[in-house]
Write a protein that holds these residues in place. Structure first.
Motif, PDB file in Angstrom:
ATOM      1  N   ARG A  47       0.480  -1.649  -0.171  1.00 35.25           N
ATOM      2  CA  ARG A  47      -0.100   0.266  -0.074  1.00 35.25           C
ATOM      3  C   ARG A  47       0.696   1.601   0.052  1.00 35.25           C
ATOM      4  NH1 ARG A  47      -2.848  -1.466   3.845  1.00 35.25           N
ATOM      5  NH2 ARG A  47      -2.174  -0.104   5.086  1.00 35.25           N
ATOM      6  N   GLY A  48       2.242   1.461   1.117  1.00 31.97           N
ATOM      7  CA  GLY A  48       2.855   1.948   0.704  1.00 31.97           C
ATOM      8  C   GLY A  48       3.420   2.530  -0.801  1.00 31.97           C
ATOM      9  N   ILE A  49       4.306   1.376  -1.235  1.00 33.14           N
ATOM     10  CA  ILE A  49       4.115   1.638  -2.842  1.00 33.14           C
ATOM     11  C   ILE A  49       3.502   2.397  -3.514  1.00 33.14           C
ATOM     12  CG2 ILE A  49       5.102   0.479  -4.873  1.00 33.14           C
ATOM     13  CD1 ILE A  49       6.973  -1.673  -2.612  1.00 33.14           C
ATOM     14  N   GLN A  50       2.325   1.701  -3.878  1.00 34.89           N
ATOM     15  CA  GLN A  50       0.650   2.633  -3.743  1.00 34.89           C
ATOM     16  C   GLN A  50       0.396   3.734  -3.185  1.00 34.89           C
ATOM     17  OE1 GLN A  50      -2.454  -0.023  -3.732  1.00 34.89           O
ATOM     18  NE2 GLN A  50      -1.658  -1.431  -4.925  1.00 34.89           N
ATOM     19  N   THR A  51       1.073   4.319  -2.627  1.00 42.75           N
ATOM     20  CA  THR A  51       0.690   5.467  -2.111  1.00 42.75           C
ATOM     21  C   THR A  51       1.248   6.866  -2.094  1.00 42.75           C
ATOM     22  OG1 THR A  51       1.028   4.983   0.234  1.00 42.75           O
ATOM     23  CG2 THR A  51      -0.992   5.047  -0.109  1.00 42.75           C
ATOM     24  N   GLY A  52       2.764   5.896  -2.329  1.00 49.46           N
ATOM     25  CA  GLY A  52       3.906   7.172  -2.694  1.00 49.46           C
ATOM     26  C   GLY A  52       4.486   7.572  -1.917  1.00 49.46           C
ATOM     27  N   GLU A  53       4.352   6.478  -0.513  1.00 48.78           N
ATOM     28  CA  GLU A  53       5.184   6.500   0.656  1.00 48.78           C
ATOM     29  C   GLU A  53       6.558   5.882   0.741  1.00 48.78           C
ATOM     30  OE1 GLU A  53       2.749   6.451   4.168  1.00 48.78           O
ATOM     31  OE2 GLU A  53       1.276   5.726   2.921  1.00 48.78           O
ATOM     32  N   LEU A  54       6.547   4.619   0.202  1.00 48.52           N
ATOM     33  CA  LEU A  54       7.581   4.344  -0.303  1.00 48.52           C
ATOM     34  C   LEU A  54       7.669   4.103  -1.473  1.00 48.52           C
ATOM     35  CD1 LEU A  54       6.553   1.223   1.776  1.00 48.52           C
ATOM     36  CD2 LEU A  54       8.111   3.172   2.361  1.00 48.52           C
ATOM     37  N   ARG A  55       9.476   3.992  -2.147  1.00 47.86           N
ATOM     38  CA  ARG A  55       9.768   4.081  -3.108  1.00 47.86           C
ATOM     39  C   ARG A  55       9.587   2.204  -3.816  1.00 47.86           C
ATOM     40  NH1 ARG A  55      15.217   3.352  -1.529  1.00 47.86           N
ATOM     41  NH2 ARG A  55      15.582   1.395  -2.675  1.00 47.86           N
ATOM     42  N   ALA A  56       9.469   2.129  -5.355  1.00 49.02           N
ATOM     43  CA  ALA A  56       8.663   1.805  -6.524  1.00 49.02           C
ATOM     44  C   ALA A  56       9.413   0.156  -6.092  1.00 49.02           C
ATOM     45  CB  ALA A  56       8.128   1.767  -7.568  1.00 49.02           C
ATOM     46  N   ASP A  57      10.752   0.389  -5.799  1.00 49.37           N
ATOM     47  CA  ASP A  57      11.999  -0.998  -6.045  1.00 49.37           C
ATOM     48  C   ASP A  57      12.589  -1.498  -5.485  1.00 49.37           C
ATOM     49  OD1 ASP A  57      13.314   1.585  -5.137  1.00 49.37           O
ATOM     50  OD2 ASP A  57      14.884   1.420  -6.206  1.00 49.37           O
ATOM     51  N   ILE A  58      11.453  -0.924  -4.144  1.00 49.00           N
ATOM     52  CA  ILE A  58      12.369  -1.784  -2.863  1.00 49.00           C
ATOM     53  C   ILE A  58      11.650  -3.291  -2.933  1.00 49.00           C
ATOM     54  CG2 ILE A  58      11.576   0.603  -1.266  1.00 49.00           C
ATOM     55  CD1 ILE A  58       8.796  -1.287   0.131  1.00 49.00           C
ATOM     56  N   ASP A  59      12.921  -3.656  -2.244  1.00 52.77           N
ATOM     57  CA  ASP A  59      13.233  -4.883  -2.330  1.00 52.77           C
ATOM     58  C   ASP A  59      12.078  -5.577  -0.817  1.00 52.77           C
ATOM     59  OD1 ASP A  59      12.770  -8.323  -1.320  1.00 52.77           O
ATOM     60  OD2 ASP A  59      14.782  -8.416  -2.185  1.00 52.77           O
ATOM     61  N   VAL A  60      10.436  -5.808  -1.275  1.00 52.62           N
ATOM     62  CA  VAL A  60       9.575  -6.014  -0.029  1.00 52.62           C
ATOM     63  C   VAL A  60       9.679  -7.616   0.797  1.00 52.62           C
ATOM     64  CG1 VAL A  60       6.220  -7.137   0.330  1.00 52.62           C
ATOM     65  CG2 VAL A  60       8.062  -5.516  -1.205  1.00 52.62           C
ATOM     66  N   GLU A  61      10.044  -8.293   0.618  1.00 51.69           N
ATOM     67  CA  GLU A  61      10.325  -9.474   1.329  1.00 51.69           C
ATOM     68  C   GLU A  61      11.834  -9.540   2.034  1.00 51.69           C
ATOM     69  OE1 GLU A  61       8.204 -11.519   1.293  1.00 51.69           O
ATOM     70  OE2 GLU A  61       7.441 -11.556  -0.115  1.00 51.69           O
ATOM     71  N   LEU A  62      12.926  -8.444   1.422  1.00 52.74           N
ATOM     72  CA  LEU A  62      14.192  -8.399   2.657  1.00 52.74           C
ATOM     73  C   LEU A  62      13.574  -6.831   3.792  1.00 52.74           C
ATOM     74  CD1 LEU A  62      17.093  -8.206   3.000  1.00 52.74           C
ATOM     75  CD2 LEU A  62      17.087  -6.840   1.136  1.00 52.74           C
ATOM     76  N   THR A  63      12.869  -6.421   3.102  1.00 51.01           N
ATOM     77  CA  THR A  63      12.478  -5.024   4.061  1.00 51.01           C
ATOM     78  C   THR A  63      11.140  -5.615   5.502  1.00 51.01           C
ATOM     79  OG1 THR A  63      11.787  -3.770   1.663  1.00 51.01           O
ATOM     80  CG2 THR A  63      11.076  -3.608   4.064  1.00 51.01           C
ATOM     81  N   ILE A  64      10.738  -6.661   5.307  1.00 54.51           N
ATOM     82  CA  ILE A  64      10.402  -7.586   5.662  1.00 54.51           C
ATOM     83  C   ILE A  64      10.851  -7.690   6.860  1.00 54.51           C
ATOM     84  CG2 ILE A  64       8.355  -9.355   6.316  1.00 54.51           C
ATOM     85  CD1 ILE A  64       6.865  -8.666   4.072  1.00 54.51           C
ATOM     86  N   LEU A  65      12.163  -8.446   6.399  1.00 58.01           N
ATOM     87  CA  LEU A  65      12.956  -9.302   7.227  1.00 58.01           C
ATOM     88  C   LEU A  65      13.715  -8.389   7.922  1.00 58.01           C
ATOM     89  CD1 LEU A  65      15.187 -11.563   8.234  1.00 58.01           C
ATOM     90  CD2 LEU A  65      16.268 -11.216   6.020  1.00 58.01           C
ATOM     91  N   LEU A  66      14.043  -7.188   6.761  1.00 60.28           N
ATOM     92  CA  LEU A  66      14.650  -5.660   7.469  1.00 60.28           C
ATOM     93  C   LEU A  66      14.067  -5.293   9.060  1.00 60.28           C
ATOM     94  CD1 LEU A  66      16.142  -4.338   5.102  1.00 60.28           C
ATOM     95  CD2 LEU A  66      17.596  -4.898   6.740  1.00 60.28           C
ATOM     96  N   LEU A  67      13.140  -5.361   8.599  1.00 58.22           N
ATOM     97  CA  LEU A  67      11.508  -4.351  10.022  1.00 58.22           C
ATOM     98  C   LEU A  67      11.721  -5.783  11.600  1.00 58.22           C
ATOM     99  CD1 LEU A  67       9.107  -3.268   7.616  1.00 58.22           C
ATOM    100  CD2 LEU A  67      11.163  -1.923   9.347  1.00 58.22           C
ATOM    101  N   THR A  68      11.919  -6.668  11.054  1.00 56.06           N
ATOM    102  CA  THR A  68      11.155  -7.806  12.160  1.00 56.06           C
ATOM    103  C   THR A  68      12.976  -8.088  12.921  1.00 56.06           C
ATOM    104  OG1 THR A  68       9.615  -8.407  10.315  1.00 56.06           O
ATOM    105  CG2 THR A  68      10.129  -9.857  12.516  1.00 56.06           C
ATOM    106  N   ALA A  69      13.331  -8.520  11.990  1.00 60.17           N
ATOM    107  CA  ALA A  69      14.858  -9.303  13.098  1.00 60.17           C
ATOM    108  C   ALA A  69      14.953  -8.792  13.812  1.00 60.17           C
ATOM    109  CB  ALA A  69      15.898  -9.213  12.203  1.00 60.17           C
ATOM    110  N   PRO A  70      15.082  -7.366  14.072  1.00 61.78           N
ATOM    111  CA  PRO A  70      15.953  -6.927  15.459  1.00 61.78           C
ATOM    112  C   PRO A  70      14.823  -6.810  16.251  1.00 61.78           C
ATOM    113  CG  PRO A  70      16.016  -5.535  13.198  1.00 61.78           C
ATOM    114  CD  PRO A  70      15.245  -6.117  13.118  1.00 61.78           C
TER     115      PRO A  70
END
Length: 200
Positions: A144-167
């Motif tokens: 949804r963030g990609i669609q609304t323009g809040e996030l870059r369109a080229d992000i790696d969604v699965e890697l981002t989930i890992l970056l958020l959750t792991a810490p």
């Protein structure tokens, strides 16, 4: 563990008791929190702690593995529903559930469960089944963030989930950095990741 929630069909005229269900699930979680390993956990011990007969358990669950799966689902609680106001707020909502599990037994139980998940392909499969709804909810927020323009369109969604959750998982289960304030951690992690994936 198997993903079957209930065991064989119950006999007519013997309604399922929600109180007995709760007592059985609590018995599993209490025994694990007290240091019992998954291997050592027995239906006999669970029944004794819950104050029910073994037959009561087997009327509800096919065996120890399906019971354990439901106990872990209960421990983790329901998947939160983000408000949808902003990507930042929604991600903090999702991570806050990881950082502040309402059941303090989770701090003692989760480190005991992880070795079983690592050793057994079947338990790994069930673990993935349990956490999949949370991962999907985060995937939806990022999309949804990609669609609304809040996030870059080229992000790696699965890697981002890992970056958020792991810490947050690392801090919650291992107390990796004692100096960090748990209540503020989800917001700090989200802000750090958003600094890299937010639309320019």
């Amino acid at each position: 563990m198997t993903s079957t929630v209930a065991g064989p069909p119950r006999s007519p005229g013997r309604p399922r008791s929600a109180r007995a269900d709760e007592a059985i699930i609590d018995a599993v979680l209490d025994l694990l929190a007290e240091g019992n390993t998954v291997e050592a956990l027995s239906i006999e011990a669970i029944a004794a702690r819950a104050g029910v007969g073994k037959a009561t358990i087997y009327r509800r669950w096919a065996g120890k593995e399906s019971l354990l799966a439901d106990a872990i689902r209960t421990l983790k609680g329901p998947t939160p529903e983000p408000a949808g106001k902003s990507v930042r707020e929604d991600l903090i909502t999702l991570l806050s559930v990881v950082a502040r599990n309402g059941d303090e037994r989770a701090l003692k139980i989760m480190p005991c469960i992880m070795p079983e998940v690592s050793r057994s392909p079947e338990q790994y499969r069930i673990w993935q089944e349990i956490i999949a709804p949370r991962r999907q909810r985060m995937r939806e927020v990022l999309g949804r963030g990609i669609q609304t323009g809040e996030l870059r369109a080229d992000i790696d969604v699965e890697l981002t989930i890992l970056l958020l959750t792991a810490p947050v998982v690392m801090q919650r289960t291992l107390r990796w950095q004692p100096g960090l304030e748990d209540s503020a951690l989800p917001g700090r992690v989200v802000d750090a990741v958003l600094a890299g994936i937010a639309a320019r």
